[in-house]
Design an enzyme around this catalytic site. Structure first.
Site, mmCIF file in Angstrom:
data_model
loop_
_atom_site.group_PDB
_atom_site.id
_atom_site.type_symbol
_atom_site.label_atom_id
_atom_site.label_comp_id
_atom_site.label_asym_id
_atom_site.label_seq_id
_atom_site.Cartn_x
_atom_site.Cartn_y
_atom_site.Cartn_z
ATOM 1 N N TYR A 2 6.958 -8.158 8.609
ATOM 2 C CA TYR A 2 6.501 -6.880 8.815
ATOM 3 C C TYR A 2 7.007 -6.232 10.150
ATOM 4 C CZ TYR A 2 3.840 -8.141 4.335
ATOM 5 O OH TYR A 2 3.242 -8.524 2.725
ATOM 6 N N ARG B 76 -3.644 -4.921 7.896
ATOM 7 C CA ARG B 76 -4.447 -4.810 8.014
ATOM 8 C C ARG B 76 -5.961 -5.218 8.488
ATOM 9 N NH1 ARG B 76 -6.307 -2.093 2.986
ATOM 10 N NH2 ARG B 76 -5.359 -3.751 2.024
ATOM 11 N N ASP C 145 0.530 -1.033 -0.135
ATOM 12 C CA ASP C 145 -0.009 -0.072 0.087
ATOM 13 C C ASP C 145 0.882 1.590 -0.223
ATOM 14 O OD1 ASP C 145 -2.510 -1.860 0.227
ATOM 15 O OD2 ASP C 145 -2.602 -1.315 2.128
ATOM 16 N N ASP D 103 -6.689 0.968 7.708
ATOM 17 C CA ASP D 103 -5.884 1.630 8.213
ATOM 18 C C ASP D 103 -5.677 2.998 8.305
ATOM 19 O OD1 ASP D 103 -6.025 2.891 5.823
ATOM 20 O OD2 ASP D 103 -4.375 1.513 4.507
#
Length: 350
Positions: free
Chosen positions: A83, A201, A55, A97
Site C-alpha cells: 500500500y 488503519r 474501504d 481513518d
C-alpha cells in the site's frame, strides 16, 4: 448503494462468458461490492467475487474472480499486499481513518515536537512480526455481529490482538500542515507491505498512540496483491469500453492465474483423467526421507495440475506420511473430463 447505472454496456450474447481474474483499479467512493456489481453487468454473469475488501475511501488493486475463477479467490486473499498511504498524526478518529468522527486532538506543541527520528523509531516498532488489534470498524464478527455494525450502533467493541507481519514500513515524506478546522497535524507518506489480515488503519492508529499525539489514515492506495500490481489493473471505464466495443471482458485466464499462484505440475493423460474423477495420483514433490532433523511434511502446499493440452484440471495437495505420499485433488475444475493420450510420434524407417 450499488452503482449499476443504466448506461453500463451489456456483453454481446453471442460471446462466451469469460472465466478468469480481473484486476480493477478501484476508484475512491466505491465499495468493493459496488465494483463487483458493475463487473457482473460487464461480464454478463452473477458469478463474480473479490479477493479482499477495500474501504470506500481507498483506491487501487482489487482482484476479482469471474465464473470458475471465483474458486481461486481463497488463495489470492492470502497473498501479501503493498500500500501507499498517508498517516495524519495529531488527530485520532473513531474509525482510525478520515471518514470517522474525531476523538482526540493533540496540542499543537505536541505535534511540533514529533520529528523525523521519532517517526522512524515508531515505524520500526511496528515492523516485523507484531500483534495487532484490528480496527473496531472492521468486518470481524464479535458474538455473531460485525464489529463495524456494533460501533455504528454506539456500542463499545473489544477485539483481540492477532499476529500479522509487516515486512516493509517505509517513511518517504513528512509534511507539517493544518486540517480544515485549522488544527496542527503532521502528514506522513509511507509504503506498507504486509501479510493478509493486516489493517493499515490500525498501523496509523498505533503509530499515533505510540508517539503520544494520536493518528489516523488519511489516504490509502493498494498497489499490489500477490503477483498483481497497478500495472495489471484496468479502470472500470476501460473495462466498459471493451465491452461496448463488442469485445469480451478482458480477463487473466484460469490457467495463467493458477500458474501465477501455484507451482505447475504437467500431468499425463492418465493422471489428468484420474484427477478429473477425484482419484489420487503420485505425489507432486519427491517423498522426503525421515530420520533426525528431517523437515516436517507440508500438507498445505498446493500445486496446479495441468492436462497435456494445457488446461487446468485441478489443484493438488500432497497428503500422507513419509513413504505413503499421494497427491489429492483439493479442487477439480474439469470434473469427469476425459483426456485422450497424444498420438505417438511416427517411427523412422531404417
Amino acid at each position: 448503494m450499488t452503482r449499476t447505472q443504466p448506461d453500463v454496456p451489456s456483453p454481446d450474447p453471442s460471446l462466451p462468458t469469460p472465466s478468469g481474474l480481473v484486476v480493477v483499479d478501484k476508484p475512491a467512493g466505491w465499495t468493493s461490492h459496488d465494483v463487483v456489481a458493475r463487473t457482473r453487468r460487464l461480464a454478463g454473469t452473477r458469478k463474480v467475487g473479490h479477493a479482499g475488501t477495500l474501504d470506500p475511501m481507498a483506491t487501487g488493486v482489487l482482484v476479482l474472480g469471474v465464473d470458475r475463477a471465483t474458486r481461486l479467490l481463497t488463495w489470492v486473499v492470502g497473498r501479501d499486499k503493498t500500500y501507499a498511504a498517508t498517516i495524519r498524526l495529531g488527530l485520532a478518529t473513531v474509525t482510525d481513518d478520515a471518514e470517522g468522527e474525531v476523538l482526540d486532538v493533540a496540542a499543537p506543541g505536541a505535534v511540533a515536537a514529533v520529528d523525523e527520528d521519532a517517526v522512524t523509531a515508531g515505524v520500526a516498532r511496528l515492523t516485523g512480526d507484531i500483534q495487532q488489534v484490528p480496527s473496531k470498524v472492521s468486518a470481524i464478527k464479535v458474538e455473531g455481529r460485525r464489529a463495524y455494525a456494533q460501533v455504528r450502533a454506539g456500542q463499545d467493541v473489544e477485539l483481540a490482538a492477532r499476529p500479522v507481519t509487516v515486512s516493509e514500513f517505509a517513511v518517504h515524506r513528512l509534511v507539517r500542515t493544518a486540517d480544515d478546522a485549522g488544527r496542527a497535524v503532521l502528514d506522513v507518506d509511507v509504503t506498507v507491505t504486509c501479510s493478509s489480515g493486516t489493517y493499515v488503519r490500525a498501523l496509523a492508529r498505533d503509530l499515533g498512540a505510540d508517539l503520544g499525539v494520536g493518528g489516523h489514515l488519511s489516504a490509502l492506495r493498494r498497489t499490489r496483491v500477490g503477483a498483481w500490481s497497478l500495472e495489471d489493473a484496468s479502470t472500470l471505464d476501460e473495462l466498459a469500453a471493451e465491452v461496448a466495443a463488442g469485445r469480451p471482458l478482458p480477463v487473466t485466464s484460469l490457467e495463467e492465474a493458477a500458474a501465477g499462484l501455484f507451482p505447475a505440475r504437467r500431468l499425463s493423460a492418465a493422471e489428468a483423467e484420474d484427477v478429473a474423477h477425484g482419484r489420487r495420483i503420485g505425489p507432486s514433490a519427491a517423498d522426503p526421507g525421515g530420520g533426525p532433523g528431517a523437515e516436517p511434511l507440508d500438507n498445505e502446499a498446493v500445486t496446479g495440475g495441468f492436462a497435456p493440452d494445457g488446461r487446468l484440471v485441478a489443484l493438488l495437495s500432497d497428503r500422507g506420511h513419509r513413504g505413503e505420499r499421494t497427491a489429492k485433488p483439493v479442487l477439480v475444475f474439469l470434473p469427469g473430463e476425459r483426456f485422450p493420450a497424444p498420438p505417438e510420434a511416427p517411427r523412422e524407417e531404417r
